[in-house]
Write a protein that holds these residues in place. Structure first.
Motif, short mmCIF file in Angstrom:
data_model
loop_
_atom_site.label_atom_id
_atom_site.label_comp_id
_atom_site.label_asym_id
_atom_site.label_seq_id
_atom_site.Cartn_x
_atom_site.Cartn_y
_atom_site.Cartn_z
N PHE A 184 0.82 -1.21 0.00
CA PHE A 184 0.00 0.00 0.00
C PHE A 184 0.86 1.26 0.00
N VAL A 185 1.97 1.25 0.75
CA VAL A 185 2.86 2.41 0.72
C VAL A 185 3.47 2.58 -0.66
N ALA A 186 3.87 1.45 -1.28
CA ALA A 186 4.42 1.52 -2.64
C ALA A 186 3.40 2.08 -3.61
N SER A 187 2.15 1.68 -3.48
CA SER A 187 1.11 2.19 -4.38
C SER A 187 0.91 3.68 -4.19
N ALA A 188 0.97 4.13 -2.93
CA ALA A 188 0.80 5.56 -2.66
C ALA A 188 1.93 6.38 -3.27
N LEU A 189 3.16 5.85 -3.23
CA LEU A 189 4.30 6.60 -3.74
C LEU A 189 4.43 6.50 -5.26
N LEU A 190 4.13 5.33 -5.81
CA LEU A 190 4.33 5.12 -7.24
C LEU A 190 3.17 5.65 -8.08
N ASP A 191 1.97 5.58 -7.58
CA ASP A 191 0.80 5.95 -8.37
C ASP A 191 0.37 7.39 -8.21
N HIS A 192 0.93 8.09 -7.23
CA HIS A 192 0.50 9.45 -6.95
C HIS A 192 1.70 10.39 -6.87
N GLN A 193 1.60 11.51 -7.54
CA GLN A 193 2.63 12.53 -7.51
C GLN A 193 2.07 13.78 -6.84
N LEU A 194 2.96 14.53 -6.25
CA LEU A 194 2.55 15.76 -5.58
C LEU A 194 2.21 16.82 -6.63
N GLY A 195 0.92 17.17 -6.73
CA GLY A 195 0.47 18.12 -7.74
C GLY A 195 0.39 19.53 -7.19
N PRO A 196 0.17 20.50 -8.06
CA PRO A 196 0.09 21.91 -7.62
C PRO A 196 -1.04 22.17 -6.63
N GLY A 197 -2.13 21.45 -6.79
CA GLY A 197 -3.27 21.71 -5.91
C GLY A 197 -3.26 20.88 -4.64
N ASP A 198 -2.26 20.01 -4.44
CA ASP A 198 -2.20 19.15 -3.25
C ASP A 198 -1.66 19.92 -2.04
N ASP A 199 -2.07 19.49 -0.88
CA ASP A 199 -1.62 20.10 0.37
C ASP A 199 -0.27 19.50 0.75
N GLU A 200 0.81 20.25 0.53
CA GLU A 200 2.15 19.74 0.80
C GLU A 200 2.34 19.42 2.28
N ASP A 201 1.88 20.31 3.14
CA ASP A 201 2.09 20.12 4.58
C ASP A 201 1.38 18.86 5.08
#
Length: 687
Positions: free
Chosen positions: A358-375
């Protein structure tokens, strides 16, 4: 005799045999009852072989003839070989978890249920009748119905139904045991009643004369029934998962109560170390069901959801690892079935691998986008890891695509290795090979991780075999021990005709009932009464007719004429005696005998590890009693006047990877919550 009796549906010609107690069904030929009957037969064979071994060992010690020793050693080796085979067969029965599972076309990972402890029949009839005659001075034959009711209740508890009614049946019997102990089990004499219970793991019999073994074994069977209710729940529905969680938590609560209450039970399955392991096992299975409950509606393919479920899976893995560590400890490992230890290892690796997936899926399938909450993402990622890779921060990993890919691939490799280890352990135990559903789920989970790795594999990229960071386990719904309310049942004493238990118990010693003629002298009987029930004679005039006939202060009135009075209050007794004339009426009384042994001169107690000695004679000495013999006897107030003036003064006492062959489950369309045996490559918005 007919308390809570229900028709069993079997035509046997009528009569009492065509009924059985609620919560008991000895005629049900289910897989569980057959398993129980087979275990009982094995227990009988084991005890026979153990007796033969004990006899051979005694003969070996007693003889000095070399030829006899040689023959005995040969026979002893044969007996030990038979015992090993029987123990192995019993372990196989303890590993037969499939008979306890819910029978559905689609099944989850199997759970472990405790088997019931077996016991022999006990005949209370003769010992109870003799005790009633000797101790209570009553005819034991008049209590045959009560004794039969109690024996029927115990017999029904040998084959309880796998339902809440079965638990209530055991709880009812358990609630009767303190009453029976108070009535018939004296601390100064043996009743001659032996209770024999067999160890649920080894089949070794244990026999005792006190009720502690009986109470502890009934509690163990209550926990076993709850564990079986948990395993048979339909875990593909929300209601079934809630039922499973509740059942396992109640099983843990009952086992914990057993551990705290009966600390010196000489039985392997009820030793403190074994009970601690079983409590952990029940809570681990409850936590597993809580995880399945979270995943049942589907896990959203979203960064936060995947990270949350990863920590939940890590929590299940952590708890099963603790269970396995308990199972391999010296006091426990010799008696726990190898299958149980294997299952705990499999689940430890399986759920740890799921967390990495599940952690691998979260990191591999999702990238930090402009509208995402970085904090928020940074905080979430930092809470997942115990320690980040050297030179990296959570924000660096989220922003750097290459770093994100590198750590994600490390997690997916860790998931693949963990699933392979689970499959390897699965192949080491012959009893797990019968669980095809488990094998399908393990293979499906492994294949899904392999597919995820293939999707993100780049042949031109340099392979970096970094170690995946450890995932911190965390849960929002922790399994807790729960003592069931059903275990506390109010019951009516079978032997209440013997009188109030606070007075008429096995601890007290009584004289035989004496008949006293009570006459009225100017409306004065010469004594007063106190108490709620039974009524006690106080303030006796030594010059009255009743005293001359043998009445003493402190006597309890048990009958007036032909009326039993053990349960009468003072007001009821006054109504019976108010019309006594000069001819009088016969009453029956009993006197309590001195039940105390000689008081020791000293008694030692410990306080702060320093022994302190106190003189018990000094503590018991009462200055007011010094001149009691020299006191002048005063004229007592009359019975009737006491009843009028002092009436108010009378004292009273008292979805996860699922093997879905039919493919009909809604959460498996188009993609199962976890990989099923029929679809490895499905992908959608839900995992």
């Amino acid at each position: 005799m007919t308390d809570a009796l229900l028709p069993n549906g079997i035509n046997d010609g009528g009569g009492d045999k065509s009924y059985f107690k609620k919560g008991c069904n000895p005629f049900a030929q289910t897989g569980r009852s057959k398993l129980q009957n087979t275990r009982a037969g094995l227990n009988q064979q084991i005890i026979k072989q153990m007796r033969m071994r004990a006899g051979a060992e005694n003969l070996l010690k007693a003889t000095s003839n070399s030829k006899v020793k040689e023959m005995v050693l040969l026979e002893l080796s044969y007996v030990n070989s038979n015992l090993q085979l029987l123990m192995s067969e019993l372990e196989g029965l303890n590993s037969s978890v499939e008979v306890y599972q819910n029978n559905q076309d689609s099944a989850n990972i199997p759970l472990i249920a405790l088997g019931l402890k077996e016991t022999k029949e006990v005949d209370f009839s003769t010992p109870f009748k003799d005790f009633i005659l000797e101790h209570y001075s009553e005819d034991g034959k008049t209590f045959e119905d009560e004794i039969a009711d109690f024996m029927d209740l115990r017999q029904a508890c040998r084959t309880p139904s796998r339902s809440e009614a079965g638990v209530e049946l055991l709880a009812k019997y358990y609630s009767h045991l303190p009453l029976i102990e108070s009535r018939f089990f004296s601390p100064t004499r043996q009743t001659g009643i032996f209770f024999t219970w067999y160890d649920s793991f080894t089949g070794v019999p244990l026999c005792q004369q006190n009720l502690s073994l009986e109470k502890a074994s009934i509690l163990f069977n209550m926990a076993a029934l709850y564990s079986q209710l948990g395993t048979r729940a339909n875990r593909q529905t929300l209601t079934g998962l809630e039922e499973a969680v509740s059942s396992f938590q109640k099983a843990a609560g009952v086992l914990n109560n057993l551990k705290e209450t009966f600390t010196h039970t000489p039985s392997y399955d009820m030793s403190p170390a074994m009970l601690s392991m079983l409590i952990r096992l029940m809570l681990a299975q409850a936590q597993e069901c809580l995880f399945e409950k979270i995943a049942l509606p589907g896990i959203r393919n979203q960064f936060y959801s995947l990270m949350k479920v990863a920590q939940e899976a890590a929590k299940v893995s952590e708890i099963y690892d603790q269970v396995h560590q308990c199972m391999i400890q010296t006091p426990v490992k010799d008696n726990v079935p190898f299958f149980w230890s294997t299952m705990s290892q499999i689940k430890t690796n399986h759920y740890r691998s799921m967390a990495h997936y599940f952690v691998a899926s979260a990191l591999l399938d999702h990238q930090l986008g402009p509208g995402d909450d970085e904090d928020k993402q940074e905080k979430t990622l930092s809470q997942v890891y115990d320690s980040l890779p050297e030179g990296c921060t959570a924000l660096d990993i989220l922003k750097n695509k290459d770093e994100r890919q590198r750590i994600g691939k490390a997690h997916i490799r860790r998931a693949i290795f963990g699933h392979e280890e689970a499959l390897r352990i699965y192949g080491l135990c012959k009893n797990t090979n019968n669980l095809e559903v488990l094998q399908e789920i393990l293979k499906a989970s492994h294949q899904r991780s392999v597919n995820k790795h293939s999707e993100n594999e780049n042949e031109e990229e340099f392979t970096d075999y970094m170690e995946a960071p450890k995932i911190i386990s965390k849960t929002e719904h922790k399994a807790e021990m729960e003592f069931p309310a059903a275990a506390k049942v109010k019951v009516i004493d079978f032997f209440q005709r013997l009188g109030p238990q606070s007075v008429f118990s096995a601890k007290q010693r009584w004289t035989a009932p004496r008949t006293i003629r009570v006459r009225s002298d100017d409306r004065d009987l010469g004594f007063t009464l106190k108490g709620d029930s039974p009524v006690q004679v106080v303030s006796l005039d030594p010059l009255c007719a009743a005293a001359a006939d043998g009445l003493k202060e402190g006597d309890y009135i048990v009958a007036v004429g032909d009326t039993e009075c053990k349960w009468m209050s003072v007001s009821d007794m006054m109504r019976l005696l108010k019309d006594v004339d000069e001819e009088g009426i016969d009453i029956q009384v009993v006197s309590m005998m001195d039940n105390s042994t000689a008081m020791p001169t000293k008694s030692a107690t410990f306080c702060g590890n320093l022994p302190k000695t106190y003189s018990m004679i000094c503590l018991a000495y009462n200055e007011d009693d010094k001149n009691s013999k020299s006191r002048k006897v005063a004229k007592k107030s009359s019975f009737l006047s006491w009843g009028l003036k002092n009436k108010m003064k009378s004292a009273s006492t008292l979805s996860l990877p699922t093997a879905d062959k039919a493919g009909a489950l809604p959460w498996n369309k188009p993609c199962p919550t976890f990989p099923s045996s029929s679809s490895y490559n499905n992908d959608s918005g839900l995992y």
